[in-house]
Design a protein around this motif. Structure first.
Motif, PDB file in Angstrom:
ATOM      1  N   ALA A   1      72.755  14.767  10.529  1.00 19.56           N
ATOM      2  CA  ALA A   1      73.373  13.524  10.995  1.00 19.56           C
ATOM      3  C   ALA A   1      73.367  12.456   9.914  1.00 19.56           C
ATOM      4  O   ALA A   1      74.357  11.762   9.694  1.00 19.56           O
ATOM      5  N   VAL A   2      72.243  12.287   9.246  1.00 16.28           N
ATOM      6  CA  VAL A   2      72.112  11.367   8.111  1.00 16.28           C
ATOM      7  C   VAL A   2      71.524  12.175   6.970  1.00 16.28           C
ATOM      8  O   VAL A   2      70.486  12.806   7.126  1.00 16.28           O
ATOM      9  N   ASP A   3      72.204  12.166   5.819  1.00 14.42           N
ATOM     10  CA  ASP A   3      71.825  13.111   4.762  1.00 14.42           C
ATOM     11  C   ASP A   3      71.721  12.445   3.391  1.00 14.42           C
ATOM     12  O   ASP A   3      72.381  12.836   2.440  1.00 14.42           O
ATOM     13  N   GLY A   4      70.880  11.403   3.337  1.00 15.56           N
ATOM     14  CA  GLY A   4      70.626  10.769   2.044  1.00 15.56           C
ATOM     15  C   GLY A   4      71.306   9.419   1.904  1.00 15.56           C
ATOM     16  O   GLY A   4      72.405   9.343   1.349  1.00 15.56           O
TER      17      GLY A   4
ATOM     18  N   GLU B   1      84.104   6.972  10.751  1.00 17.20           N
ATOM     19  CA  GLU B   1      84.594   7.675  11.934  1.00 17.20           C
ATOM     20  C   GLU B   1      83.459   8.054  12.866  1.00 17.20           C
ATOM     21  O   GLU B   1      82.288   8.062  12.477  1.00 17.20           O
ATOM     22  N   SER B   2      83.802   8.388  14.103  1.00 21.35           N
ATOM     23  CA  SER B   2      82.802   8.851  15.064  1.00 21.35           C
ATOM     24  C   SER B   2      82.145  10.124  14.538  1.00 21.35           C
ATOM     25  O   SER B   2      82.826  11.021  14.026  1.00 21.35           O
ATOM     26  N   GLY B   3      80.819  10.188  14.646  1.00 22.63           N
ATOM     27  CA  GLY B   3      80.088  11.366  14.199  1.00 22.63           C
ATOM     28  C   GLY B   3      79.643  11.314  12.759  1.00 22.63           C
ATOM     29  O   GLY B   3      79.101  12.295  12.244  1.00 22.63           O
ATOM     30  N   CYS B   4      79.831  10.168  12.077  1.00 21.20           N
ATOM     31  CA  CYS B   4      79.445  10.105  10.665  1.00 21.20           C
ATOM     32  C   CYS B   4      77.978   9.708  10.486  1.00 21.20           C
ATOM     33  O   CYS B   4      77.474   9.694   9.362  1.00 21.20           O
ATOM     34  N   GLY B   5      77.282   9.367  11.560  1.00 21.54           N
ATOM     35  CA  GLY B   5      75.849   9.077  11.468  1.00 21.54           C
ATOM     36  C   GLY B   5      75.488   7.607  11.503  1.00 21.54           C
ATOM     37  O   GLY B   5      74.345   7.243  11.207  1.00 21.54           O
TER      38      GLY B   5
ATOM     39  N   TYR C   1      80.656   8.415   5.558  1.00 23.93           N
ATOM     40  CA  TYR C   1      81.451   9.607   5.870  1.00 23.93           C
ATOM     41  C   TYR C   1      80.515  10.810   5.894  1.00 23.93           C
ATOM     42  O   TYR C   1      79.872  11.129   4.892  1.00 23.93           O
ATOM     43  N   LEU C   2      80.403  11.441   7.039  1.00 20.00           N
ATOM     44  CA  LEU C   2      79.626  12.669   7.218  1.00 20.00           C
ATOM     45  C   LEU C   2      78.185  12.520   6.715  1.00 20.00           C
ATOM     46  O   LEU C   2      77.692  13.324   5.932  1.00 20.00           O
TER      47      LEU C   2
END
Length: 431
Positions: free
Chosen positions: A54-57, A73-77, A253-254
């Motif tokens: 979900a959150v990557d750094g 966007e929705s789902g980017c954390g 983003y992502l």
């Protein structure tokens, strides 16, 4: 009795430590390498077979007195990030520092004094208020949990807070179901501001409200920030709301921040292709432009799954500028302009960071079909102009250095001739 006294003293000492006000402009919150991976388990023994990244750094700072907007966007954390920095979720990795103190893995007891300084406004005003409690009980809960007795009593302070957020203080004994969505959100804001926190994380505070109410709530938050000296982290979808309230904006983003810049720089000249696509979606309320050709960028496909994100740059599957280096090498978040950090190999409005890599990927060729020709032409022109400008600056600097070296050499030769003439005159005098 003695143990209770010691506990009270320890709590008071902790509160005193955290209550030192940070001067405006100083770093209030610092996040380094923040990650949150939710495990995916299957089978009888619930073995972990993967993880949702979900959150990557994440790396960013929030200065005292400013408003940091977070978009994506929705789902980017975004919401996960908000819950991590308020310590409602335990981070997988990374560090969170509040006023210079590491709070990444503090327990319940260690977090209790900090709860007074960090509060959160939740997205859904319907589910964030307990339907069994009256408004007075809900807004007064922070005082009871922290053992704070406001001057004049809790009821008087709660009624004052209700009037501050634009509600009738006489509705103290009403229940949440008797209020509209906008009024419930005001109740949530009153509860978050009860203990006069230093940092407020607002997770889409106006997305569930009518458009007519959104402006009222946004203006209320602005007024409260000026009055109480608050620091905001506002998570939102609406780019116009973010532009109105934010000092700096982070684009996610992502699970990663792809661009972080001050408001004016970001809206005037976005440097990441994803940011440019987001900005192109903002409608321009101008009747004269109704027949003009749209320059909106339509992104191909959906956001990839956070369970298995793409290699390299995570946006390369939807980017019209993606090349081989984008697929293989993850770009670092670098400060390309003063106050503007971007994670991109081929940024907009700036010199290309990987000019040797010019062959577009298949995904980029397909994505380019959804981008207006004017946008592609403008992107190429601005990149070329910036590159030429930088080349001129480099040439001028080299010329200045060469001129300085020549001047130094001339001065040295002049000094040498002067010393020779002096020595000759001295020899003639001796004779």
């Amino acid at each position: 009795m003695s143990e209770n006294a010691e506990d009270k003293e320890a709590k008071a000492a902790g509160a005193a430590t955290l209550s030192k006000d940070a001067a405006p402009g100083e770093t209030l919150l610092k996040v380094t390498g923040l990650q949150k991976h939710f495990p995916i388990k299957k089978g009888l023994f619930q073995r972990q077979v993967g993880a949702v990244r979900a959150v990557d750094g994440l790396d960013f700072e929030v200065r005292s007195g400013e408003t940091l907007g977070v978009v994506g966007e929705s789902g980017c954390g975004k919401s996960t990030m908000g819950r991590l920095i308020t310590r409602l979720l335990e981070p997988t990795a990374g560090t969170i520092e509040f006023e210079g103190k590491d709070i990444t893995h503090l327990g319940v007891g260690g977090m209790r004094p900090m709860r007074r300084d960090v509060q959160m406004i939740f997205q859904d005003p319907y589910s964030s208020l307990n339907p069994r409690h009256t408004i007075g009980t809900i807004v007064g809960a922070p005082f009871r949990l922290q053992g704070v007795e406001p001057e004049g009593g809790i009821k008087k302070e709660v009624q004052r807070l209700l009037s501050v957020v634009g509600l009738n203080p006489e509705h103290y004994n009403r229940y949440p179901h008797e209020f509209s969505g906008g009024q419930r959100q005001r109740i949530g804001i009153a509860r978050a501001l009860a203990l006069k926190p230093k940092l407020v994380v607002a997770d889409e505070p106006v997305s569930a409200l009518d458009v007519s109410i959104q402006a009222q709530v946004v203006n209320l938050m602005d007024d409260l920030q000026e009055e109480l000296g608050l620091t905001y982290v506002i998570i939102a979808h609406d780019l116009s709301v973010v532009r109105h309230v934010s000092d700096r904006i982070a684009v996610m983003y992502l699970g990663k921040i792809v661009e972080l810049a001050d408001r004016d720089s970001l809206y005037k000249a976005p440097m990441h292709p994803y940011t440019k696509a987001l900005m192109s979606a903002v409608p321009i309320p101008d009747p004269k432009r109704k027949n003009a050709k749209s320059e909106r960028i339509l992104l191909k496909g959906d956001v990839p799954s956070p369970i298995s994100p793409p290699s390299g740059c995570r946006f390369h599957t939807r980017c019209w500028k993606a090349t081989e280096i984008c697929r293989t090498t993850e770009p670092a978040l670098l400060e390309l302009k003063p106050g503007q950090r971007v994670a991109c190999h081929h940024p907009e409005n700036f010199e290309d960071q990987a000019p040797q890599d010019t062959v577009l990927l298949t995904a980029a060729k397909e994505a380019a079909e959804l981008v207006a020709d004017e946008v592609l032409a403008e992107s190429a022109e601005t990149s070329a102009a910036v590159a030429a400008e930088l080349a001129e600056e480099t040439t001028e600097e080299a010329a200045e250095e060469t001129g300085a070296e020549e001047t130094g050499a001339d001065e040295g030769s002049a000094e040498a001739s002067e010393s020779e003439s002096e020595s000759d005159s001295q020899e003639s005098t001796d004779k």
